[in-house]
Design an enzyme around this catalytic site. Structure first.
Site, PDB file in Angstrom:
ATOM      1  N   GLN A 104      71.228  94.912 114.743  1.00 55.96           N
ATOM      2  CA  GLN A 104      71.244  95.456 115.801  1.00 55.96           C
ATOM      3  C   GLN A 104      72.360  94.921 116.724  1.00 55.96           C
ATOM      4  O   GLN A 104      72.600  95.126 118.018  1.00 55.96           O
ATOM      5  CB  GLN A 104      69.969  95.534 116.583  1.00 55.96           C
ATOM      6  N   ASN A 122      71.057  98.490 119.569  1.00 52.84           N
ATOM      7  CA  ASN A 122      70.125  97.513 119.923  1.00 52.84           C
ATOM      8  C   ASN A 122      68.946  97.956 120.464  1.00 52.84           C
ATOM      9  O   ASN A 122      68.868  98.441 121.669  1.00 52.84           O
ATOM     10  CB  ASN A 122      70.916  96.361 121.053  1.00 52.84           C
ATOM     11  N   ASP A 163      61.087  86.695 112.563  1.00 55.51           N
ATOM     12  CA  ASP A 163      62.115  86.451 113.299  1.00 55.51           C
ATOM     13  C   ASP A 163      63.294  86.161 112.511  1.00 55.51           C
ATOM     14  O   ASP A 163      62.976  85.467 111.442  1.00 55.51           O
ATOM     15  CB  ASP A 163      61.809  85.638 114.492  1.00 55.51           C
ATOM     16  N   ASP A 205      65.493  83.999 113.939  1.00 52.59           N
ATOM     17  CA  ASP A 205      66.079  82.573 114.313  1.00 52.59           C
ATOM     18  C   ASP A 205      64.869  81.738 113.779  1.00 52.59           C
ATOM     19  O   ASP A 205      64.475  80.674 114.583  1.00 52.59           O
ATOM     20  CB  ASP A 205      66.387  82.423 115.801  1.00 52.59           C
ATOM     21  N   ASP A 250      53.744  92.762 120.059  1.00 47.66           N
ATOM     22  CA  ASP A 250      52.958  92.115 118.757  1.00 47.66           C
ATOM     23  C   ASP A 250      51.422  92.111 119.460  1.00 47.66           C
ATOM     24  O   ASP A 250      50.726  92.327 118.531  1.00 47.66           O
ATOM     25  CB  ASP A 250      53.491  90.702 118.398  1.00 47.66           C
ATOM     26  N   HIS A 306      60.464  77.589 114.929  1.00 45.92           N
ATOM     27  CA  HIS A 306      61.255  78.423 115.719  1.00 45.92           C
ATOM     28  C   HIS A 306      61.721  77.693 116.977  1.00 45.92           C
ATOM     29  O   HIS A 306      61.007  76.789 117.410  1.00 45.92           O
ATOM     30  CB  HIS A 306      60.145  79.617 116.262  1.00 45.92           C
TER      31      HIS A 306
END
Length: 679
Positions: free
Chosen positions: A244, A273, A300, A302, A412, A436
């Site tokens: 995105q 996005n 995720d 990252d 979530d 993370h």
């Protein structure tokens, strides 16, 4: 205990109609990073903290005990990286003792006991080294450990199998093993936990890994990590990247290696996005429509992944009594032995996510190991798991719907509550985890994300709060809004007010705003100086003020309870006073992020404040006219929410199935899916 090899994972007992499945194997760090060693092997002794029932209910005693629990018990003993011989083998020096009672290698017996069809396990440990001793232990829910069995290597090597019952673990507890090397040292060649399970559970499931990204290099490195893990490949159906961002993952220098590793299992989907919820919903939709994978895992971009955790999550899901959401834990990417939270709940009265009430956040296993931490032995029952790593059975998505269309934040936790209401539990499963970036290094409570935090928290409460008017939700929203106003954080207060106005527009506006809301709020908030960030401090004027601070008081000191209450009472009134001379041209102080708490900010008419991520500063300036206007609007809208909450909650609940349906999401994705088809 037997010294014969365990049945192989492919073994089948035709007499009983069962098969042997591998539940968990001994693993060691992929990269030999010494920072993560405490999560795999433990050289420290167990020094169990005080039982909270012995501490009692006295507040001072509890505070003292909580402080003591945080104290390190580490002696600084280190494992040399060269002792790690492979992904599964570890070399011990002569007479060295170490424990595998660790996050990644202890067996979380209570979770298997509570949620799966498994009622007994076998542990097999393979050891080379004459005279070496393997000892098996278990713990109970209150943390105390018991010796279960032991075996000694009598020749050059031995393979020892221990039959272990899961009956005593109804409230909590782990199994693990310690090894003491003989005079010539030892090598623990491997260990595995297996169980006899019904024959219809013989085959493992497969997973669609769904990664939403705007960070091409980080996501490409993650894809490379997934592709490099040979043991993981049979479990992967498709790895979907919802790209995105402006810069595409396919353009990253790390992408060719990732593509080579994953091959045809990799699919990159380009769309606008739509935030995390739009990205994950696309992955969920594609997984449901494809229908070939047992699970979809939200992950995720990252993060650094422990690939074995994906295998463990799938295995646990395969053997669960009912379809179960299996979440992984999150460790700090910058302090890699530190666990963010062992299990999270949504506190129903406040309707706020938090670590469970008898747990701790930011727990450092390098300072106090698993065997010394009493609270970690009680099973942590949760309401949801963050989508930094979360395995969702496809049948759950088919029944309860896809993500709520809220861009980011609360998607979530709302999904976990929705699934729980439909009878599908969530388990935050020990031994499955990612590393993370920690939340504490972000400004998401003050920047553009504050809009989504506030709007989506209210929506989730409207959908799931068990209280007629959301419990303390509206009152706490008012308190926080006044706090931001008194702290000169006008852009944050305006965004939160806008969030409440948008909630009142109803649930059917959510899909249409996904692609447009972020640029709107970014443009909107730039009207106020506290949202105008400066990378160079010299862009802003120097500190000057006509009068020095009263009695030269420091902003470093944290006020006591009485002083805090007085400050909270006076702060809203102080904002009505005229701005002090010079404060409109010059900041009165500079506050680092760590000291920019509300009780410090309310003292000033202007201040230069640094951001949590350390990259920039902003100028906070008091504006009495703006304060009065926004305060009035704040009071009005909170009165309206209190008055209309029951009707608004019913409106959102009636629309939930529609706005989370695959059909609704297909319409939202149509601009990109149509373009994809044309190409």
């Amino acid at each position: 205990m037997s010294t014969t090899p365990a049945t192989t994972p492919a073994g089948t007992d035709t007499a009983t109609g069962t098969v042997t499945r591998l539940l968990q194997r001994q693993i060691l760090p992929l990269d030999r990073d010494t920072d993560v060693f405490p999560l795999y092997v433990d050289l420290e002794e167990a020094k169990l903290d005080t039982d909270r029932h012995d501490v009692g209910g006295d507040k001072a005693a509890k505070d003292l005990n909580n402080a003591a629990i945080r104290q390190s018990t580490s002696t600084g003993r280190k494992l040399h990286p060269d002792q790690i011989r492979s992904r599964t083998a570890l070399r011990l020096e002569p007479s060295q003792l170490l424990s595998f009672g660790t996050y990644f290698n202890a067996f979380p017996a209570s979770y298997w006991r509570r949620h799966t069809v498994v009622d007994a396990v076998e542990l097999t440990v393979d050891v080379t080294g004459p005279g070496s001793v393997v000892t098996v232990y278990k713990s109970m829910a209150r943390g105390h450990s018991q010796r279960v069995d032991a075996a000694t290597v009598e020749g050059d090597s031995g393979s020892f199998t221990f039959a272990l019952d899961l009956k005593p673990f109804v409230d909590g507890g782990w199994y693990w093993y310690d090894v003491v090397a003989g005079d010539d040292g030892a090598t623990v060649d491997g260990a595995r936990w297996t169980a006899e399970v019904p024959a219809d559970r013989a085959e493992h499931g497969t997973v669609d890994v769904c990664i939403t990204t705007m960070l091409p290099d980080m996501s490409a490195r993650l894809l490379g990590q997934l592709g490099d893990t040979e043991e993981l490949q049979p479990y992967l159906d498709t790895v979907m990247v919802m790209d995105q961002g402006k810069d595409k993952v396919t353009e990253s220098e790390y992408f060719p290696a990732a593509k080579a590793g994953l091959g045809d299992k990799l699919r990159v989907i380009v769309q606008g996005n739509l935030g995390g919820s739009g990205g994950y919903a696309r992955g969920q939709l594609e997984s449901v429509r494809k229908g070939t994978a047992t699970y979809a895992m939200m992950m995720d971009d990252d993060v650094v992944c422990e690939p074995e955790g994906i295998i463990r999550a799938v295995t646990f899901g395969d053997l669960a009594k009912r379809p179960t959401i299996v979440g992984g834990h999150m460790f700090n990417l910058y302090s890699r032995a530190q666990l963010h939270s062992f299990g999270e709940i949504v506190q129903p009265w406040r309707f706020w996510w938090q670590t469970r009430l008898d747990g701790y956040s930011q727990w450092d296993f390098g300072a106090r190991n698993l065997r010394s931490s009493r609270w970690l032995h009680k099973r942590a029952d949760v309401d949801f798991n963050g989508w930094f790593m979360c395995l969702i059975p496809r049948v759950v998505l088919e029944e309860v719907g896809l993500s709520l269309p809220v861009f980011i934040k609360w998607d979530d936790s709302e999904f976990g509550l929705r699934a729980k209401q439909a009878g599908y539990p969530t388990v935050s499963f020990p031994g499955a985890a990612v590393w993370h970036i920690p939340w504490t290094d972000k400004n998401d409570g003050l920047d553009w994300q504050s809009y989504f935090h506030h709007r989506n928290r209210i929506i989730a409460a409207l959908l799931h709060s068990p209280y007629e008017r959301g419990g303390r939700m509206v009152r706490e929203s008012l308190n926080h809004q006044i706090k931001h106003l008194a702290s000169l954080q006008y852009s944050t207060a305006e965004l939160r007010h806008l969030a409440m106005e948008d909630v009142l527009r109803g649930p059917h506006a959510l899909h249409g705003e996904l692609a447009t809301k972020l640029p709107e709020i970014n443009a909107f908030r730039k009207q106020w100086s506290d949202a105008q960030l400066h990378a160079d401090r010299d862009d802003l004027p120097e500190v000057r003020r006509k009068k020095p601070p009263k009695k030269g008081k420091s902003d470093i000191e944290i006020p006591g309870r009485k002083a805090t209450l007085v400050a909270a009472a006076l702060a809203p009134l102080r904002q009505l006073r005229p701005v002090r001379p010079m404060a409109e041209q010059y900041p009165e102080t500079e506050l680092p992020a760590m000291d920019a708490s509300w009780y410090n900010l309310v003292k000033y008419d202007s201040a230069v404040v640094s951001m949590n991520d350390g990259t920039s500063v902003a100028l906070y300036q008091r504006d009495p006219a703006h304060y009065r206007d926004l305060l009035k609007r704040t009071l009005d809208i909170h009165r309206r929410f209190h008055r209309e909450w029951p009707q608004l909650a019913q409106q959102y609940r009636d629309a939930l199935a529609e706005i989370t349906s695959p059909e609704a999401w297909e319409k939202t994705f149509a601009p990109w899916t149509d373009a994809e088809e044309r190409r």
